[in-house]
Design a protein around this motif. Structure first.
Motif, mmCIF file in Angstrom:
data_model
loop_
_atom_site.group_PDB
_atom_site.id
_atom_site.type_symbol
_atom_site.label_atom_id
_atom_site.label_comp_id
_atom_site.label_asym_id
_atom_site.label_seq_id
_atom_site.Cartn_x
_atom_site.Cartn_y
_atom_site.Cartn_z
ATOM 1 N N LEU A 1 56.709 62.523 24.382
ATOM 2 C CA LEU A 1 57.089 61.296 25.063
ATOM 3 C C LEU A 1 57.124 61.499 26.573
ATOM 4 C CD1 LEU A 1 57.997 58.368 24.830
ATOM 5 C CD2 LEU A 1 60.350 59.193 24.563
ATOM 6 N N ALA A 2 57.631 62.654 27.001
ATOM 7 C CA ALA A 2 57.654 62.954 28.429
ATOM 8 C C ALA A 2 56.239 63.072 28.986
ATOM 9 C CB ALA A 2 58.435 64.244 28.672
ATOM 10 N N PHE A 3 55.321 63.617 28.196
ATOM 11 C CA PHE A 3 53.925 63.734 28.628
ATOM 12 C C PHE A 3 53.299 62.341 28.790
ATOM 13 C CE2 PHE A 3 49.394 64.145 27.849
ATOM 14 C CZ PHE A 3 49.051 65.210 28.670
ATOM 15 N N VAL A 4 53.589 61.442 27.832
ATOM 16 C CA VAL A 4 53.066 60.082 27.905
ATOM 17 C C VAL A 4 53.618 59.352 29.126
ATOM 18 C CG1 VAL A 4 53.074 57.832 26.765
ATOM 19 C CG2 VAL A 4 52.614 59.900 25.445
ATOM 20 N N GLN A 5 54.901 59.476 29.371
ATOM 21 C CA GLN A 5 55.529 58.798 30.502
ATOM 22 C C GLN A 5 55.007 59.316 31.835
ATOM 23 O OE1 GLN A 5 59.640 59.590 29.594
ATOM 24 N NE2 GLN A 5 59.884 57.724 28.352
ATOM 25 N N ALA A 6 54.699 60.604 31.887
ATOM 26 C CA ALA A 6 54.235 61.191 33.138
ATOM 27 C C ALA A 6 52.797 60.812 33.467
ATOM 28 C CB ALA A 6 54.379 62.711 33.079
ATOM 29 N N HIS A 7 51.974 60.550 32.441
ATOM 30 C CA HIS A 7 50.545 60.335 32.686
ATOM 31 C C HIS A 7 50.096 58.889 32.476
ATOM 32 C CE1 HIS A 7 50.713 64.718 32.151
ATOM 33 N NE2 HIS A 7 49.572 64.761 32.853
#
Length: 278
Positions: free
Chosen positions: A26-32
């Motif tokens: 989820l953090a990867f999705v939010q960051a990119h």
């Protein structure tokens, strides 16, 4: 007092921790994703797909750490689960793709007589041939007849075969007709795209006369020598294509990939070297 077994809640590898893996994804999705994807709640289809991937990773990670014996084991006394490993006879044979494959299918064809004996095809050959069609140059079409008033040109279409069969020596005319029909049906079931079989007929016999003077040993039986000479001549001029068992093929030093190459036959295995020599 021994401690009872329980499911661990702390994992040293994130691949086994679904919640930690989900948070990291989820953090990867939010960051990119930036402003293109702002709804990261559980009802979002993209989040659902991400959660499915996380679950799949944890499941595969757990399976990969199991002992190989457990991975290959299947439940006892059940027919619902597939076998863990497939045999070479199950996964290696293919449909007929080459002329040699078609020849093997023809030789594997046989019929059962009323007395229980078999009658079959001794050998088979394929001859490449073409079929003429008419190209209509005005309408840009192909047909078997030329339409009047149109410019036409004859075109030879490739991909056709004539099949020649050699039957067992004691085969009757009725049995030969039945065998040719069985061969045609088998070939049509296995033929490739853009290929077809035109004529299936018996190979013509070529009569010959052999004259020889043979010097034999004093203690030799003339009838035995003559019989051996005739058998050897017949085998030289018209070699027999034999069927072999799996054990015989393995004893000959052939690997499984070579033994099961091509279509699966009903009467055993045919050596490609023998087929080429015949």
């Amino acid at each position: 007092m021994s401690q009872s077994k329980s499911i661990p809640t702390q994992y040293t590898d994130i691949a086994f921790d679904y919640n930690a893996l989900r948070q990291k994804a989820l953090a990867f999705v939010q960051a990119h994703s930036g402003n293109l994807w702002t709804d990261h709640n559980v009802h979002d289809p993209g989040i659902t797909i991400m959660e499915m991937l996380c679950f799949a990773i944890t499941d595969l990670s757990y399976r990969a750490t199991l002992p190989i014996a457990n991975l290959l084991a299947s439940a006892a006394n059940t027919q619902a689960l597939p076998k863990p490993l497939y045999s070479a006879a199950t996964i290696l044979p293919t449909r007929a793709t080459t002329p040699l494959d078609y020849r093997k299918l023809c030789i594997d064809t046989s019929i059962t007589r009323a007395n229980g004996s078999f009658c079959g095809v001794k050998n088979a050959w394929l001859q490449k041939t073409t079929r003429p069609v008419i190209a209509n140059l005005n309408q840009k079409t192909l047909s078997h007849t030329a339409l009047p008033g149109n410019r036409t040109q004859s075109v030879s279409i490739k991909g056709f075969y004539n099949v020649l069969l050699e039957f067992d020596a004691d085969a009757t005319n009725a049995e030969k007709i039945e065998l040719m029909a069985a061969v045609r049906q088998k070939l049509q079931q296995q033929r490739n795209l853009c290929e077809d079989f035109v004529n299936i007929a018996q190979v013509e016999q070529a009569p010959f006369r052999l004259c020889a003077e043979i010097d034999i040993a004093e203690n030799a039986d003339p009838f035995d020598v003559l019989s051996s000479v005739l058998v050897n001549l017949q085998q030289y001029l018209s070699p027999v294509v034999n069927f072999y068992s799996l054990e015989a093929m393995q004893e000959a030093g052939l690997e499984s990939a070579d033994i099961f190459d091509g279509p699966r036959l009903q009467h055993g295995f045919i050596k490609t070297t023998e087929l080429l020599q015949s």
